[in-house]
Design a protein around this motif. Sequence first.
Motif, PDB file in Angstrom:
ATOM      1  N   LYS A  69       0.843  -1.234   0.003  1.00 17.43           N
ATOM      2  CA  LYS A  69      -0.007   0.140  -0.070  1.00 17.43           C
ATOM      3  C   LYS A  69       0.906   1.265  -0.197  1.00 17.43           C
ATOM      4  N   GLU A  70       0.794   2.088  -0.938  1.00 23.06           N
ATOM      5  CA  GLU A  70       1.591   3.370  -1.120  1.00 23.06           C
ATOM      6  C   GLU A  70       0.787   4.320  -0.049  1.00 23.06           C
ATOM      7  N   SER A  71       2.036   4.643   1.066  1.00 26.60           N
ATOM      8  CA  SER A  71       1.736   5.307   2.007  1.00 26.60           C
ATOM      9  C   SER A  71       1.343   7.022   1.792  1.00 26.60           C
ATOM     10  N   ASP A  72       2.208   7.404   0.957  1.00 20.26           N
ATOM     11  CA  ASP A  72       2.347   8.747   0.475  1.00 20.26           C
ATOM     12  C   ASP A  72       1.063   9.305  -0.401  1.00 20.26           C
ATOM     13  N   GLU A  73       0.158  10.091   0.501  1.00 16.95           N
ATOM     14  CA  GLU A  73      -1.005  10.591   0.065  1.00 16.95           C
ATOM     15  C   GLU A  73      -0.993  11.348  -1.204  1.00 16.95           C
ATOM     16  N   SER A  74       0.204  12.142  -1.596  1.00 13.27           N
ATOM     17  CA  SER A  74       0.369  12.817  -2.686  1.00 13.27           C
ATOM     18  C   SER A  74       0.500  12.005  -3.829  1.00 13.27           C
ATOM     19  N   ASN A  75       0.928  10.916  -3.665  1.00 18.65           N
ATOM     20  CA  ASN A  75       1.124   9.658  -4.826  1.00 18.65           C
ATOM     21  C   ASN A  75      -0.240   9.108  -5.295  1.00 18.65           C
ATOM     22  N   PRO A  76      -0.557   9.241  -6.347  1.00 21.51           N
ATOM     23  CA  PRO A  76      -1.891   8.771  -7.011  1.00 21.51           C
ATOM     24  C   PRO A  76      -2.050   7.317  -6.868  1.00 21.51           C
ATOM     25  N   LEU A  77      -0.939   6.705  -6.545  1.00 23.22           N
ATOM     26  CA  LEU A  77      -1.064   5.336  -6.438  1.00 23.22           C
ATOM     27  C   LEU A  77      -1.645   4.747  -4.993  1.00 23.22           C
ATOM     28  N   SER A  78      -1.549   5.869  -4.153  1.00 20.30           N
ATOM     29  CA  SER A  78      -1.989   5.579  -2.815  1.00 20.30           C
ATOM     30  C   SER A  78      -3.461   5.334  -2.713  1.00 20.30           C
ATOM     31  N   LYS A  79      -4.171   5.763  -3.882  1.00 23.19           N
ATOM     32  CA  LYS A  79      -5.643   5.432  -4.022  1.00 23.19           C
ATOM     33  C   LYS A  79      -5.864   3.851  -4.227  1.00 23.19           C
ATOM     34  N   LEU A  80      -5.237   3.362  -4.727  1.00 22.66           N
ATOM     35  CA  LEU A  80      -5.233   1.898  -4.801  1.00 22.66           C
ATOM     36  C   LEU A  80      -5.198   0.832  -3.882  1.00 22.66           C
ATOM     37  N   PRO A  81      -5.988  -0.292  -3.782  1.00 17.93           N
ATOM     38  CA  PRO A  81      -5.649  -1.062  -2.636  1.00 17.93           C
ATOM     39  C   PRO A  81      -4.190  -1.774  -2.694  1.00 17.93           C
ATOM     40  N   GLN A  82      -4.129  -2.575  -1.776  1.00 21.27           N
ATOM     41  CA  GLN A  82      -2.723  -3.252  -1.403  1.00 21.27           C
ATOM     42  C   GLN A  82      -2.719  -3.949  -2.741  1.00 21.27           C
ATOM     43  N   HIS A  83      -1.361  -4.114  -3.345  1.00 23.48           N
ATOM     44  CA  HIS A  83      -0.897  -4.866  -4.508  1.00 23.48           C
ATOM     45  C   HIS A  83      -1.661  -4.377  -5.873  1.00 23.48           C
ATOM     46  N   GLY A  84      -2.394  -3.174  -5.699  1.00 19.50           N
ATOM     47  CA  GLY A  84      -2.783  -2.752  -7.341  1.00 19.50           C
ATOM     48  C   GLY A  84      -3.985  -3.464  -7.835  1.00 19.50           C
ATOM     49  N   LEU A  85      -4.075  -3.335  -9.009  1.00 21.58           N
ATOM     50  CA  LEU A  85      -5.518  -3.703  -9.614  1.00 21.58           C
ATOM     51  C   LEU A  85      -5.266  -4.929 -10.843  1.00 21.58           C
ATOM     52  N   ALA A  86      -3.909  -5.422 -10.949  1.00 13.68           N
ATOM     53  CA  ALA A  86      -3.822  -6.656 -12.102  1.00 13.68           C
ATOM     54  C   ALA A  86      -4.341  -7.845 -11.524  1.00 13.68           C
ATOM     55  N   ARG A  87      -4.376  -8.209 -10.217  1.00 18.15           N
ATOM     56  CA  ARG A  87      -4.707  -9.398  -9.647  1.00 18.15           C
ATOM     57  C   ARG A  87      -6.371  -9.267  -9.564  1.00 18.15           C
ATOM     58  N   ASN A  88      -7.011  -8.320  -9.664  1.00 15.58           N
ATOM     59  CA  ASN A  88      -8.356  -8.216  -9.627  1.00 15.58           C
ATOM     60  C   ASN A  88      -8.908  -7.857 -10.752  1.00 15.58           C
ATOM     61  N   SER A  89      -8.241  -7.895 -11.802  1.00 13.01           N
ATOM     62  CA  SER A  89      -9.073  -7.808 -13.244  1.00 13.01           C
ATOM     63  C   SER A  89      -9.021  -8.832 -14.021  1.00 13.01           C
ATOM     64  N   TYR A  90     -10.098  -8.996 -14.951  1.00 11.77           N
ATOM     65  CA  TYR A  90     -10.173 -10.007 -15.828  1.00 11.77           C
ATOM     66  C   TYR A  90      -9.180  -9.595 -17.191  1.00 11.77           C
ATOM     67  N   TRP A  91      -8.247 -10.517 -17.312  1.00  8.62           N
ATOM     68  CA  TRP A  91      -7.375 -10.350 -18.661  1.00  8.62           C
ATOM     69  C   TRP A  91      -7.994 -10.824 -19.820  1.00  8.62           C
ATOM     70  N   GLU A  92      -7.419 -10.236 -21.007  1.00  8.11           N
ATOM     71  CA  GLU A  92      -7.964 -10.899 -22.156  1.00  8.11           C
ATOM     72  C   GLU A  92      -6.984 -11.859 -22.758  1.00  8.11           C
ATOM     73  N   PHE A  93      -7.517 -13.030 -22.833  1.00  8.77           N
ATOM     74  CA  PHE A  93      -6.729 -14.148 -23.252  1.00  8.77           C
ATOM     75  C   PHE A  93      -6.417 -13.982 -25.008  1.00  8.77           C
ATOM     76  N   LEU A  94      -5.079 -13.770 -25.279  1.00  3.86           N
ATOM     77  CA  LEU A  94      -4.735 -13.430 -26.634  1.00  3.86           C
ATOM     78  C   LEU A  94      -4.324 -14.654 -27.501  1.00  3.86           C
ATOM     79  N   GLY A  95      -4.324 -15.748 -27.023  1.00  2.00           N
ATOM     80  CA  GLY A  95      -4.040 -17.035 -27.488  1.00  2.00           C
ATOM     81  C   GLY A  95      -2.638 -17.349 -27.549  1.00  2.00           C
ATOM     82  N   GLU A  96      -2.386 -18.405 -28.493  1.00  2.00           N
ATOM     83  CA  GLU A  96      -0.866 -19.213 -28.322  1.00  2.00           C
ATOM     84  C   GLU A  96      -0.176 -18.253 -29.185  1.00  2.00           C
TER      85      GLU A  96
END
Length: 300
Positions: A69-96
Amino acid sequence: MPVTEYDDKVLVTLPSDASTQFTVLKYGATVVSYKTKGHENLFLSQAAKLDGSKPVRGGIPLVFPVFGKESDESNPLSKLPQHGLARNSYWEFLGESSSADDSIAIQFGLYPDIANAELTSLWDNDFTLVLTLELSPNSLRTHIEVENPIKSSKDLKFNWLFHTYFQIDDIEDTFVTNLTGSNVYDQLMKSDYIDKFPVIQFTEEFDKIYSNVKDDIFTQIVDRGEVLHTLKKKQLPDLVVWNPWIEKSKGMADFEPKSAYQKMVCVEAGHVKDYITLKPGQKWFGEQTLCEEALTYQAI
Ligand code: BG6
């Protein structure tokens, strides 16, 4: 079929040997199983949510654009939850993306249009992620390319981490090697020091960042002289080593059985001590490979 796509996941088997395979959920592009000759290498909690309701407790969750968790509130990343957003998003399968007699690779993509809308609304940045997963007889290579699109109006600042949960037999018999001499930040004690121990051992909760680890160092997870796992990396200078032990395991609803802290250790290759900055049009990549190697002592 070496690549089988289901609604929620993709199963990839080695063309020459179907008992070597991995499974990746579209949610988080999280690898939830990696077997070599039928043997499972990754830990997955019995209570892990695999339905997209929360990040997966096990396998290889992907951490972007912020580690912890980014603790510096002046950093826009501080708005995101612990470990960000990639693990909580559905990714597109691009194939082989490639295949040969003894290897096969697939790709997933993530960009703001398809990422978790609740989280992208908290952090207004453009990005394109392409994840390549390549299976070979004795290895799984995970390669991430991050691009700040040319049309973007600002720099992209981010962390990246492969949060790998390795399966082990018994944490008290387990060593993690080859990090002697690294700078360490102990996330529990909030202190910095230089590691002088020849190997890492576990007797209590453990949460440390080993930084500036050179790419020619490979980290091994060893049980009484037997190498269980070897991790190699490229452009990922930091390694987080984590075991929740008894009390922290009790507090994690998706961690079951509660004794499972004995059966796992996270060794996580990433770029987390500093942010990477990409100007519009620039790209960056990082890579880890889980593989088999003889026991190797690399003094720093
Ligand atoms: C590790 C961190 O990477 O992830 C730990 O170093 C953290 O501090 C752990 O507890 C698990 O995080 P989460 O968000 O998946 O519970």
